[in-house]
Motif scaffolding. Structure first.
Motif, PDB file in Angstrom:
ATOM      1  N   ALA A   1      29.368 -80.926  25.350  1.00 28.17           N
ATOM      2  CA  ALA A   1      29.012 -82.298  25.711  1.00 28.17           C
ATOM      3  C   ALA A   1      27.514 -82.304  25.988  1.00 28.17           C
ATOM      4  CB  ALA A   1      29.782 -82.743  26.952  1.00 28.17           C
ATOM      5  N   VAL A   2      26.804 -83.224  25.357  1.00 29.84           N
ATOM      6  CA  VAL A   2      25.348 -83.216  25.444  1.00 29.84           C
ATOM      7  C   VAL A   2      24.806 -84.590  25.800  1.00 29.84           C
ATOM      8  CG1 VAL A   2      25.081 -81.318  23.806  1.00 29.84           C
ATOM      9  CG2 VAL A   2      25.087 -83.669  22.974  1.00 29.84           C
ATOM     10  N   GLY A   3      23.534 -84.609  26.132  1.00 33.03           N
ATOM     11  CA  GLY A   3      22.805 -85.829  26.423  1.00 33.03           C
ATOM     12  C   GLY A   3      21.360 -85.485  26.730  1.00 33.03           C
ATOM     13  N   VAL A   4      20.559 -86.492  26.944  1.00 34.78           N
ATOM     14  CA  VAL A   4      19.141 -86.306  27.232  1.00 34.78           C
ATOM     15  C   VAL A   4      18.874 -86.721  28.671  1.00 34.78           C
ATOM     16  CG1 VAL A   4      16.809 -86.990  26.568  1.00 34.78           C
ATOM     17  CG2 VAL A   4      18.556 -86.711  24.817  1.00 34.78           C
ATOM     18  N   ASN A   5      18.139 -85.908  29.389  1.00 30.09           N
ATOM     19  CA  ASN A   5      17.799 -86.140  30.803  1.00 30.09           C
ATOM     20  C   ASN A   5      19.051 -86.259  31.670  1.00 30.09           C
ATOM     21  OD1 ASN A   5      15.032 -86.119  30.225  1.00 30.09           O
ATOM     22  ND2 ASN A   5      15.061 -88.297  29.751  1.00 30.09           N
TER      23      ASN A   5
ATOM     24  N   CYS B   1      20.537 -83.342  33.233  1.00 30.78           N
ATOM     25  CA  CYS B   1      20.654 -82.208  34.146  1.00 30.78           C
ATOM     26  C   CYS B   1      19.396 -82.110  35.001  1.00 30.78           C
ATOM     27  CB  CYS B   1      20.826 -80.908  33.370  1.00 30.78           C
ATOM     28  SG  CYS B   1      22.219 -80.922  32.238  1.00 30.78           S
ATOM     29  N   SER B   2      19.588 -81.614  36.214  1.00 37.92           N
ATOM     30  CA  SER B   2      18.420 -81.372  37.054  1.00 37.92           C
ATOM     31  C   SER B   2      18.077 -79.890  36.973  1.00 37.92           C
ATOM     32  CB  SER B   2      18.699 -81.781  38.502  1.00 37.92           C
ATOM     33  OG  SER B   2      19.618 -80.880  39.079  1.00 37.92           O
ATOM     34  N   SER B   3      16.871 -79.570  37.315  1.00 42.28           N
ATOM     35  CA  SER B   3      16.459 -78.169  37.271  1.00 42.28           C
ATOM     36  C   SER B   3      16.760 -77.451  38.581  1.00 42.28           C
ATOM     37  CB  SER B   3      14.960 -78.083  36.968  1.00 42.28           C
ATOM     38  OG  SER B   3      14.236 -78.755  37.971  1.00 42.28           O
ATOM     39  N   THR B   4      17.216 -78.190  39.603  1.00 37.81           N
ATOM     40  CA  THR B   4      17.442 -77.579  40.908  1.00 37.81           C
ATOM     41  C   THR B   4      18.902 -77.292  41.222  1.00 37.81           C
ATOM     42  OG1 THR B   4      17.507 -79.763  41.937  1.00 37.81           O
ATOM     43  CG2 THR B   4      15.376 -78.628  41.876  1.00 37.81           C
ATOM     44  N   ARG B   5      19.836 -77.946  40.499  1.00 37.97           N
ATOM     45  CA  ARG B   5      21.245 -77.706  40.770  1.00 37.97           C
ATOM     46  C   ARG B   5      22.026 -77.771  39.453  1.00 37.97           C
ATOM     47  NH1 ARG B   5      23.680 -83.078  41.519  1.00 37.97           N
ATOM     48  NH2 ARG B   5      21.994 -84.566  41.484  1.00 37.97           N
ATOM     49  N   PRO B   6      23.150 -77.081  39.390  1.00 35.04           N
ATOM     50  CA  PRO B   6      23.950 -77.108  38.155  1.00 35.04           C
ATOM     51  C   PRO B   6      24.770 -78.389  38.077  1.00 35.04           C
ATOM     52  CG  PRO B   6      24.959 -75.652  39.751  1.00 35.04           C
ATOM     53  CD  PRO B   6      23.670 -76.132  40.360  1.00 35.04           C
ATOM     54  N   ASP B   7      24.321 -79.323  37.280  1.00 35.56           N
ATOM     55  CA  ASP B   7      25.025 -80.592  37.147  1.00 35.56           C
ATOM     56  C   ASP B   7      24.907 -81.102  35.721  1.00 35.56           C
ATOM     57  OD1 ASP B   7      22.359 -81.174  37.139  1.00 35.56           O
ATOM     58  OD2 ASP B   7      22.493 -82.893  38.454  1.00 35.56           O
ATOM     59  N   PHE B   8      25.733 -82.067  35.394  1.00 33.30           N
ATOM     60  CA  PHE B   8      25.701 -82.730  34.096  1.00 33.30           C
ATOM     61  C   PHE B   8      26.059 -84.179  34.333  1.00 33.30           C
ATOM     62  CE2 PHE B   8      27.795 -84.329  30.269  1.00 33.30           C
ATOM     63  CZ  PHE B   8      26.828 -84.069  29.325  1.00 33.30           C
ATOM     64  N   GLU B   9      25.131 -85.082  34.042  1.00 36.29           N
ATOM     65  CA  GLU B   9      25.342 -86.495  34.311  1.00 36.29           C
ATOM     66  C   GLU B   9      24.955 -87.322  33.098  1.00 36.29           C
ATOM     67  OE1 GLU B   9      23.176 -87.246  37.913  1.00 36.29           O
ATOM     68  OE2 GLU B   9      24.623 -86.141  39.124  1.00 36.29           O
ATOM     69  N   CYS B  10      25.651 -87.118  31.994  1.00 35.70           N
ATOM     70  CA  CYS B  10      25.378 -87.871  30.769  1.00 35.70           C
ATOM     71  C   CYS B  10      26.627 -88.583  30.287  1.00 35.70           C
ATOM     72  CB  CYS B  10      24.895 -86.938  29.660  1.00 35.70           C
ATOM     73  SG  CYS B  10      23.116 -86.913  29.519  1.00 35.70           S
TER      74      CYS B  10
ATOM     75  N   PRO C   1      17.887 -79.699  17.578  1.00 36.87           N
ATOM     76  CA  PRO C   1      17.198 -78.430  17.905  1.00 36.87           C
ATOM     77  C   PRO C   1      17.112 -78.174  19.412  1.00 36.87           C
ATOM     78  CG  PRO C   1      15.958 -79.625  16.248  1.00 36.87           C
ATOM     79  CD  PRO C   1      17.056 -80.542  16.721  1.00 36.87           C
ATOM     80  N   HIS C   2      16.922 -79.238  20.195  1.00 41.74           N
ATOM     81  CA  HIS C   2      16.851 -79.088  21.653  1.00 41.74           C
ATOM     82  C   HIS C   2      18.219 -78.687  22.219  1.00 41.74           C
ATOM     83  CE1 HIS C   2      12.836 -80.694  21.497  1.00 41.74           C
ATOM     84  NE2 HIS C   2      13.287 -81.770  20.861  1.00 41.74           N
ATOM     85  N   PHE C   3      19.274 -79.284  21.681  1.00 41.57           N
ATOM     86  CA  PHE C   3      20.610 -78.935  22.139  1.00 41.57           C
ATOM     87  C   PHE C   3      20.966 -77.494  21.776  1.00 41.57           C
ATOM     88  CE2 PHE C   3      21.661 -83.693  21.618  1.00 41.57           C
ATOM     89  CZ  PHE C   3      21.177 -83.966  22.886  1.00 41.57           C
ATOM     90  N   LYS C   4      20.546 -77.061  20.581  1.00 39.28           N
ATOM     91  CA  LYS C   4      20.802 -75.672  20.187  1.00 39.28           C
ATOM     92  C   LYS C   4      20.054 -74.710  21.104  1.00 39.28           C
ATOM     93  CE  LYS C   4      22.047 -76.203  15.360  1.00 39.28           C
ATOM     94  NZ  LYS C   4      21.761 -75.837  13.963  1.00 39.28           N
ATOM     95  N   LEU C   5      18.854 -75.093  21.495  1.00 37.52           N
ATOM     96  CA  LEU C   5      18.084 -74.265  22.430  1.00 37.52           C
ATOM     97  C   LEU C   5      18.795 -74.171  23.781  1.00 37.52           C
ATOM     98  CD1 LEU C   5      15.452 -72.666  22.741  1.00 37.52           C
ATOM     99  CD2 LEU C   5      14.393 -74.768  23.559  1.00 37.52           C
ATOM    100  N   ALA C   6      19.373 -75.282  24.240  1.00 35.01           N
ATOM    101  CA  ALA C   6      20.123 -75.275  25.499  1.00 35.01           C
ATOM    102  C   ALA C   6      21.364 -74.392  25.390  1.00 35.01           C
ATOM    103  CB  ALA C   6      20.516 -76.707  25.877  1.00 35.01           C
ATOM    104  N   VAL C   7      22.021 -74.418  24.233  1.00 33.08           N
ATOM    105  CA  VAL C   7      23.191 -73.559  24.028  1.00 33.08           C
ATOM    106  C   VAL C   7      22.767 -72.094  24.053  1.00 33.08           C
ATOM    107  CG1 VAL C   7      24.921 -72.854  22.320  1.00 33.08           C
ATOM    108  CG2 VAL C   7      24.582 -75.270  22.815  1.00 33.08           C
ATOM    109  N   GLN C   8      21.670 -71.785  23.413  1.00 38.25           N
ATOM    110  CA  GLN C   8      21.176 -70.401  23.422  1.00 38.25           C
ATOM    111  C   GLN C   8      20.851 -69.954  24.845  1.00 38.25           C
ATOM    112  OE1 GLN C   8      17.905 -70.615  20.686  1.00 38.25           O
ATOM    113  NE2 GLN C   8      19.223 -70.463  18.879  1.00 38.25           N
ATOM    114  N   SER C   9      20.294 -70.849  25.633  1.00 35.41           N
ATOM    115  CA  SER C   9      19.994 -70.538  27.027  1.00 35.41           C
ATOM    116  C   SER C   9      21.288 -70.287  27.806  1.00 35.41           C
ATOM    117  CB  SER C   9      19.204 -71.684  27.663  1.00 35.41           C
ATOM    118  OG  SER C   9      18.994 -71.455  29.023  1.00 35.41           O
TER     119      SER C   9
END
Length: 117
Positions: free
Chosen positions: A11-15, A17-26, A47-55
């Motif tokens: 499940a993906v989206g833009v903006n 997730c926060s960088s300070t806590r593990p969350d997903f709000e899309c 490409p950005h989503f693939k980079l997030a998956v690799q991370s």
């Protein structure tokens, strides 16, 4: 606890997730009735989503052989119906705009050639 050997549905989206806590709000993340996803076909953010998956693979020791990306929604059929309607409206607008410009061009040509006589 058993883990999956491969994680290919994301499940993906833009903006979202926060960088300070593990969350997903899309998408409809806060809707308890949301139980489906629409496959993301746009290549713009892929490409950005693939980079997030690799991370995620590196961070959590996961494997994603062929990741597929989805937008989280409550009713995918209704969402597709809305998108189809928007597509038809855009098509009709473009068709009418082209017709109007064509009529204006023909009218201008008629007046231009009428003045040559």
């Amino acid at each position: 606890e058993g883990s999956l050997p491969v994680y290919d549905f994301w499940a993906v989206g833009v903006n979202c997730c926060s960088s300070t806590r593990p969350d997903f709000e899309c998408g409809e993340y806060s809707n308890p009735k949301a139980r489906a996803g629409l496959r993301l076909l746009s290549a713009d953010d892929r490409p950005h989503f693939k980079l997030a998956v690799q991370s995620a693979e590196a961070t959590f020791n996961l494997r994603a052989a062929h990741p597929l990306f989805f937008e989280w929604v409550e009713d995918p059929v209704n969402e597709l119906t809305k998108r189809r309607s928007q597509g038809y409206q855009f098509f009709l607008f473009c068709m009418l705009a082209h017709f109007s410009l064509s009529v204006a061009g023909v009218t201008a040509s008629i007046f231009k050639y009428a003045q040559l006589d």
